[in-house]
Design a protein around this motif. Structure first.
Motif, mmCIF file in Angstrom:
data_model
loop_
_atom_site.group_PDB
_atom_site.id
_atom_site.type_symbol
_atom_site.label_atom_id
_atom_site.label_comp_id
_atom_site.label_asym_id
_atom_site.label_seq_id
_atom_site.Cartn_x
_atom_site.Cartn_y
_atom_site.Cartn_z
ATOM 1 N N UNK A 77 0.850 -1.198 0.000
ATOM 2 C CA UNK A 77 0.000 0.000 0.000
ATOM 3 C C UNK A 77 0.878 1.239 0.000
ATOM 4 N N UNK A 78 0.598 2.187 -0.893
ATOM 5 C CA UNK A 78 1.281 3.479 -0.838
ATOM 6 C C UNK A 78 0.369 4.454 -0.089
ATOM 7 N N UNK A 79 0.710 4.707 1.169
ATOM 8 C CA UNK A 79 -0.142 5.559 2.000
ATOM 9 C C UNK A 79 -0.141 7.015 1.541
ATOM 10 N N UNK A 80 0.837 7.414 0.744
ATOM 11 C CA UNK A 80 0.848 8.789 0.226
ATOM 12 C C UNK A 80 -0.201 8.978 -0.869
ATOM 13 N N UNK A 81 -0.586 7.876 -1.515
ATOM 14 C CA UNK A 81 -1.625 7.927 -2.549
ATOM 15 C C UNK A 81 -3.005 7.701 -1.941
ATOM 16 N N UNK A 82 -3.083 6.858 -0.915
ATOM 17 C CA UNK A 82 -4.358 6.501 -0.269
ATOM 18 C C UNK A 82 -5.117 7.731 0.199
ATOM 19 N N UNK A 83 -6.433 7.730 -0.094
ATOM 20 C CA UNK A 83 -7.303 8.822 0.346
ATOM 21 C C UNK A 83 -8.205 8.398 1.512
ATOM 22 N N UNK A 84 -7.970 7.187 2.026
ATOM 23 C CA UNK A 84 -8.674 6.761 3.226
ATOM 24 C C UNK A 84 -10.143 6.465 3.050
ATOM 25 N N UNK A 85 -10.523 5.999 1.878
ATOM 26 C CA UNK A 85 -11.950 5.757 1.614
ATOM 27 C C UNK A 85 -12.491 4.527 2.341
ATOM 28 N N UNK A 86 -11.609 3.590 2.661
ATOM 29 C CA UNK A 86 -12.015 2.392 3.374
ATOM 30 C C UNK A 86 -12.532 1.261 2.506
ATOM 31 N N UNK A 87 -12.535 1.433 1.197
ATOM 32 C CA UNK A 87 -13.062 0.376 0.312
ATOM 33 C C UNK A 87 -12.294 -0.923 0.476
ATOM 34 N N UNK A 88 -10.999 -0.834 0.561
ATOM 35 C CA UNK A 88 -10.178 -2.051 0.690
ATOM 36 C C UNK A 88 -10.444 -2.746 2.016
ATOM 37 N N UNK A 89 -10.634 -1.955 3.057
ATOM 38 C CA UNK A 89 -10.906 -2.511 4.387
ATOM 39 C C UNK A 89 -12.215 -3.297 4.349
ATOM 40 N N UNK A 90 -13.214 -2.731 3.675
ATOM 41 C CA UNK A 90 -14.535 -3.362 3.623
ATOM 42 C C UNK A 90 -14.539 -4.657 2.838
ATOM 43 N N UNK A 91 -13.741 -4.726 1.795
ATOM 44 C CA UNK A 91 -13.833 -5.854 0.870
ATOM 45 C C UNK A 91 -12.968 -7.041 1.279
ATOM 46 N N UNK A 92 -11.998 -6.846 2.132
ATOM 47 C CA UNK A 92 -11.072 -7.935 2.466
ATOM 48 C C UNK A 92 -11.783 -9.016 3.280
ATOM 49 N N UNK A 93 -11.802 -10.262 2.790
ATOM 50 C CA UNK A 93 -12.491 -11.324 3.520
ATOM 51 C C UNK A 93 -11.716 -11.812 4.740
ATOM 52 N N UNK A 94 -10.488 -11.386 4.884
ATOM 53 C CA UNK A 94 -9.647 -11.840 5.999
ATOM 54 C C UNK A 94 -9.409 -10.754 7.053
ATOM 55 N N UNK A 95 -10.072 -9.616 6.908
ATOM 56 C CA UNK A 95 -9.855 -8.489 7.836
ATOM 57 C C UNK A 95 -8.370 -8.150 7.937
ATOM 58 N N UNK A 96 -7.701 -8.156 6.787
ATOM 59 C CA UNK A 96 -6.258 -7.916 6.756
ATOM 60 C C UNK A 96 -5.897 -6.469 6.474
ATOM 61 N N UNK A 97 -6.908 -5.608 6.383
ATOM 62 C CA UNK A 97 -6.645 -4.192 6.151
ATOM 63 C C UNK A 97 -7.403 -3.370 7.176
ATOM 64 N N UNK A 98 -6.834 -2.224 7.519
ATOM 65 C CA UNK A 98 -7.458 -1.316 8.481
ATOM 66 C C UNK A 98 -7.084 0.099 8.094
ATOM 67 N N UNK A 99 -7.804 1.069 8.674
ATOM 68 C CA UNK A 99 -7.368 2.451 8.548
ATOM 69 C C UNK A 99 -6.550 2.773 9.791
ATOM 70 N N UNK A 100 -5.363 3.329 9.599
ATOM 71 C CA UNK A 100 -4.474 3.592 10.730
ATOM 72 C C UNK A 100 -4.823 4.909 11.420
ATOM 73 N N UNK A 101 -4.001 5.315 12.364
ATOM 74 C CA UNK A 101 -4.282 6.515 13.160
ATOM 75 C C UNK A 101 -4.294 7.787 12.309
#
Ligand code: SF4
Length: 108
Positions: A13-37
């Motif tokens: 993940x390139x956090x400098x590009x990420x806009x924090x929409x949460x789409x990836x967090x929602x779609x992961x079937x393994x809960x392997x993604x989160x939004x950080x602080x």
């Protein structure tokens, strides 16, 4: 869903590009993604089992399969963490993953 067997290439993940929409967090079937602080997507390394649903849903193309990730993204810090202390087997897999894919940074 059948449990996939490792070793896994996981995602970068390139956090400098990420806009924090949460789409990836929602779609992961393994809960392997989160939004950080900072509200940026972060990978929970040991939870990722190469589902890759996160890659196409990202609206700004901030996630890649590790084998396809640009070196610029792979050289950054803080884009992944572990869910718990790694077992010896997980530690071995982690070290092999870092070497194979040229990942420079590791969580403390
Ligand atoms: S889908 Fe992309 S932009 Fe949205 S939180 Fe995940 S990495 Fe960030």
């Amino acid at each position: 869903m059948a449990e996939k067997k490792g070793p896994f290439q996981k995602v970068v993940i390139d956090q400098d590009i990420c806009i924090g929409c949460g789409a990836c967090v929602s779609v992961c079937p393994y809960q392997a993604l989160e939004l950080d602080e900072n509200g940026k997507a972060r990978l929970i390394w040991d939870m990722c089992k190469d589902d890759f649903s996160c890659v196409p849903v990202c609206p700004v193309n901030a996630i890649w399969k590790t084998s396809e990730a640009p070196a610029t993204a792979k050289s950054k810090a803080n884009w992944y963490r572990f869910s718990k202390p790694l077992s010896d087997a997980e530690r071995k897999e982690f070290e092999e993953w870092k070497t194979k894919y040229g990942i420079a940074w590791a969580p403390a």
